[in-house]
Design an enzyme around this catalytic site. Structure first.
Site, short mmCIF file in Angstrom:
data_model
loop_
_atom_site.label_atom_id
_atom_site.label_comp_id
_atom_site.label_asym_id
_atom_site.label_seq_id
_atom_site.Cartn_x
_atom_site.Cartn_y
_atom_site.Cartn_z
N SER A 302 0.87 -1.25 -0.28
CA SER A 302 0.00 -0.19 -0.02
C SER A 302 0.99 1.01 -0.16
O SER A 302 1.76 1.57 -0.81
CB SER A 302 -1.05 -0.25 1.14
OG SER A 302 -1.97 0.92 1.11
N ASP A 313 10.33 4.60 -10.17
CA ASP A 313 10.10 5.37 -11.21
C ASP A 313 10.97 6.25 -11.72
O ASP A 313 11.42 6.79 -12.95
CB ASP A 313 8.87 5.79 -11.23
CG ASP A 313 7.89 4.78 -11.46
OD1 ASP A 313 7.93 3.67 -11.76
OD2 ASP A 313 6.42 5.28 -11.81
N LYS A 327 -0.72 -4.26 -3.23
CA LYS A 327 -1.96 -3.47 -3.14
C LYS A 327 -1.84 -1.93 -3.79
O LYS A 327 -1.41 -1.32 -3.14
CB LYS A 327 -2.07 -3.29 -1.48
CG LYS A 327 -3.58 -3.03 -1.12
CD LYS A 327 -3.59 -2.86 0.48
CE LYS A 327 -5.19 -2.28 0.69
NZ LYS A 327 -5.23 -0.82 0.47
#
Length: 390
Positions: A302, A313, A327
């Site tokens: 999460s 990224d 999640k």
């Protein structure tokens, strides 16, 4: 139970939804305006009335019936009918406890707990050093089998945590299953007021800073900033973030922490069933300009995956460990006028590059399985080795 109670349940929800600590309009883009049950109200009322009369006529222990619990069971059962593990109904007491648990201070057993959403198993992620659970002998990775005599596997984690909390000085009975001993063990734990240490840090060799974030709560961003400044003052040149066993927390909290780590970039965005997008950005160009690594495992989930995904990224940190939980969905807590609330899955979240990791997780750049038999933390050593070579 009576027809008035049934009708009040299906009358609708309050207009505010909480995601992390941010508050949103429940409608923002096209929430359904009519009841899903439509013209079935009368049939539902009639059947409930029949069940209520049947209980009155035949139930053996009629004098023990708590009508408030019957009513709450109706609401809980309706949400349970979604058959979605992240959605649940909170009584007013449950909701108050959930809101308290994000504040950073509470009275309870003093341990982080996590839940495997595939099996429903709840386990001890980390007992606080010197806290009630630690003093009672409860250990990391112990499985919580029963609380106060009731099996809790598969129950909503927030509700189980609320049952373990209570007034300081009172006791709670826990039955623990310890996998490595294949043994069930009973514990009596004395509850105490606990200030949650969500961030721990230290300076390792070669001026490598180490920051462990165990969950993202209201107090976490402040504790994180304190840790960063302390390590900077000690001459930190490289940094390891440890998010292993971090099951998540508040969206606002992780975004505030990412704002310290990254320049003014997109951090994460969410998209609901109607295509409504909500973006979270870093607020300034201040950033940590030094080599970094992030430790993760299968319990990294999460909000901690939001943190990991953003750093991955933008290529500013090496991800080390095992694939994260996966999640990639957002739950909103929607309060009711009577103090109760409903938690529902309302959106997916995406990393800055547009990846939704739900059901997939984040694969590390360096895969390192944890060796429980080792005398040292081999995953941490892998991070140290990487930073010392870069």
């Amino acid at each position: 139970m009576n027809k008035k109670n049934v009708a009040s349940f299906f009358a609708g929800m309050a207009v505010m939804a909480v995601i992390g600590t941010a508050v949103y309009s429940a409608g923002h883009g096209g929430a359904a305006s009519s009841s899903r049950l439509g013209d079935r109200y009368e049939a539902i009322e009639n059947k409930l009335d029949t069940i209520d009369k049947t209980i009155s006529n035949y139930y053996l222990n009629a004098e023990d019936i708590d009508t408030d619990k019957l009513e709450e069971g109706l609401y809980s059962g309706y949400v349970a009918g979604l058959e979605e593990s992240y959605s649940t109904y909170y009584t007013p007491e449950d909701f108050a406890d959930v809101m308290e648990s994000t504040s950073g201070s509470y009275s309870g057993i003093g341990a982080y707990v996590s839940q495997d959403m595939n099996t429903g198993i709840i386990s001890i992620a980390k007992p606080f050093e010197g806290g009630p659970a630690d003093m009672a002998g409860i250990q990391k990775d112990d499985i919580i089998f029963k609380v106060s005599g009731e099996e809790v596997t598969g129950q909503d984690l927030s509700k189980v945590v609320a049952r373990m909390k209570g007034e300081a000085g009172t006791q709670v009975e826990l039955m623990i299953y310890r996998p490595w001993e294949d043994a069930y063990i009973d514990f009596t734990v004395d509850r105490a007021v606990v200030d949650v240490p969500t961030v721990e840090w230290q300076m390792l060799d070669d001026q490598i800073g180490y920051i462990q974030i165990v969950e993202f709560e209201e107090v976490t961003a402040g504790q994180f900033k304190t840790a960063v400044e302390a390590l900077k003052s000690q001459g930190m040149e490289k940094l390891i973030f440890d998010l292993r066993d971090n099951g998540g927390g508040l969206l606002d909290s992780v975004c505030e922490i990412l704002d310290v780590v990254l320049p003014k970039e997109l951090l994460v965005y969410t998209e609901d069933k109607n295509g409504y997008k909500e973006e979270e950005w870093a607020k300034d160009d201040d950033a940590l300009d030094l080599p970094m690594a992030v430790l993760v495992n299968g319990n990294t989930a999460s909000a901690s995956e939001i943190f990991t995904g953003a750093l991955k990224d933008y290529g500013v940190a090496e991800i080390i460990g095992t694939t994260t939980f996966g999640k990639g969905i957002v739950q909103s807590i929607i309060p009711m006028k009577d103090g109760s609330a409903v938690k529902l899955t309302t959106a997916k979240y995406y990393t800055p590059s547009g990846v939704c990791i739900h059901g997939v997780g984040i694969e590390p750049d360096i895969i390192e399985e944890f060796d429980r038999e080792s005398d040292t933390d081999n995953q941490l050593q892998a991070a140290l080795d990487y930073l010392n070579q870069n």
